[in-house]
Design a protein around this motif. Structure first.
Motif, short mmCIF file in Angstrom:
data_model
loop_
_atom_site.label_atom_id
_atom_site.label_comp_id
_atom_site.label_asym_id
_atom_site.label_seq_id
_atom_site.Cartn_x
_atom_site.Cartn_y
_atom_site.Cartn_z
N ASP A 16 25.49 55.64 28.39
CA ASP A 16 25.70 54.35 28.34
C ASP A 16 26.74 53.68 29.14
OD1 ASP A 16 28.19 54.56 27.16
OD2 ASP A 16 27.38 54.21 25.04
N GLU A 17 27.08 52.34 28.87
CA GLU A 17 27.79 51.84 29.95
C GLU A 17 29.09 52.57 30.24
OE1 GLU A 17 26.39 48.26 27.32
OE2 GLU A 17 26.69 50.55 27.32
N THR A 20 29.90 54.36 33.32
CA THR A 20 29.66 53.66 34.63
C THR A 20 30.43 54.30 35.88
OG1 THR A 20 29.22 51.52 33.32
CG2 THR A 20 30.04 51.44 35.74
N ASP A 49 30.18 46.40 38.29
CA ASP A 49 29.52 45.57 37.60
C ASP A 49 28.02 45.71 37.58
OD1 ASP A 49 31.91 44.39 36.61
OD2 ASP A 49 31.54 42.92 38.15
N HIS A 52 27.30 48.92 35.49
CA HIS A 52 27.51 48.57 34.37
C HIS A 52 26.08 47.78 33.47
CE1 HIS A 52 29.52 46.92 30.41
NE2 HIS A 52 30.54 48.04 30.67
N LYS A 53 25.75 46.79 34.06
CA LYS A 53 24.58 46.15 33.56
C LYS A 53 23.60 46.81 33.70
CE LYS A 53 21.84 41.75 34.25
NZ LYS A 53 20.96 42.33 33.79
N LEU A 55 23.29 50.17 33.21
CA LEU A 55 23.28 51.26 32.02
C LEU A 55 23.10 50.49 30.76
CD1 LEU A 55 26.22 53.52 33.53
CD2 LEU A 55 23.62 54.01 33.20
N ALA A 56 23.53 49.06 30.48
CA ALA A 56 23.42 48.58 29.48
C ALA A 56 21.99 48.32 29.09
CB ALA A 56 23.96 47.31 29.25
#
Length: 188
Positions: A16-17, A20, A49, A52-53, A55-56
């Motif tokens: 997940d995030e 990152t 960023d 991160h998005k 992975l979310a």
């Protein structure tokens, strides 16, 4: 849901995030190598960023059953990502199918890691997820990928002309398929 799969040499993990930095490190390390096989990337793609998005978003797709994605690490260095495998566009109902995508670190090619990892993911897709078909679309010039997929038992169903825009160019793709023949037996 299983968050980790293991092979003889590899750890395949859903992240997940919180991963990152590791994912971004993989992407940046392989920026030039992967460019010839992927869509054209903007500078934003190579930022914390952005990943991160992604992975979310992927976490939600995995939870909803629309995707299954693992990141590949060796057991000796579980903190270093060396590739990924994704089952995308999972469609249930009468179709029970998905699209396969995979990529490997340029520094570990030809060590059998992707073959080992794909065998595990295919087994998981057919035996744990109950999928019937896995579809892979490969550019004819990507001979290493074609050989890999053919050696795993995929067969060719046809050629899709100008199928995907890769690195800014519409590329033909060979449509390769593997079926879970155990699910084709009627249970009358």
């Amino acid at each position: 849901m299983t968050n980790e799969l293991y092979t003889e040499r590899l750890l395949l993990k859903i992240v997940d995030e919180s991963a990152t930095n590791e994912v971004l490190d993989y992407v940046i390390r392989n920026k030039d190598f992967l460019a010839q096989w992927e869509i054209k990337r903007t500078d934003e793609y190579f930022t914390y960023d952005f990943h991160h998005k992604i992975l979310a978003d992927e976490k939600h797709k995995i939870r909803s059953g629309d995707m299954f994605k693992v990141w590949i690490c060796t057991k000796e260095a579980p903190e270093l990502i060396i590739g990924s495998i994704a089952l995308n566009n999972i469609v249930r109902g009468a179709f029970q199918s998905c699209h396969l995508g995979y990529r490997i670190d340029q520094n570990v090619r030809n060590k059998g890691y992707m073959t080992e990892a794909l065998k595990k993911v295919i087994h998981h897709a057919f035996n744990k997820m109950g999928l019937h078909r896995i579809e892979a679309n490969i550019m004819p010039r990507n001979q290493a990928s074609m050989k890999l997929i053919e050696n795993l038992g995929f067969y060719q169903e046809g050629l899709a002309l100008k199928y995907l825009k890769i690195n800014g160019v519409w590329e033909d793709h060979i449509h390769m398929v593997m079926r879970n023949t155990d699910l084709e037996i009627d249970e009358d």
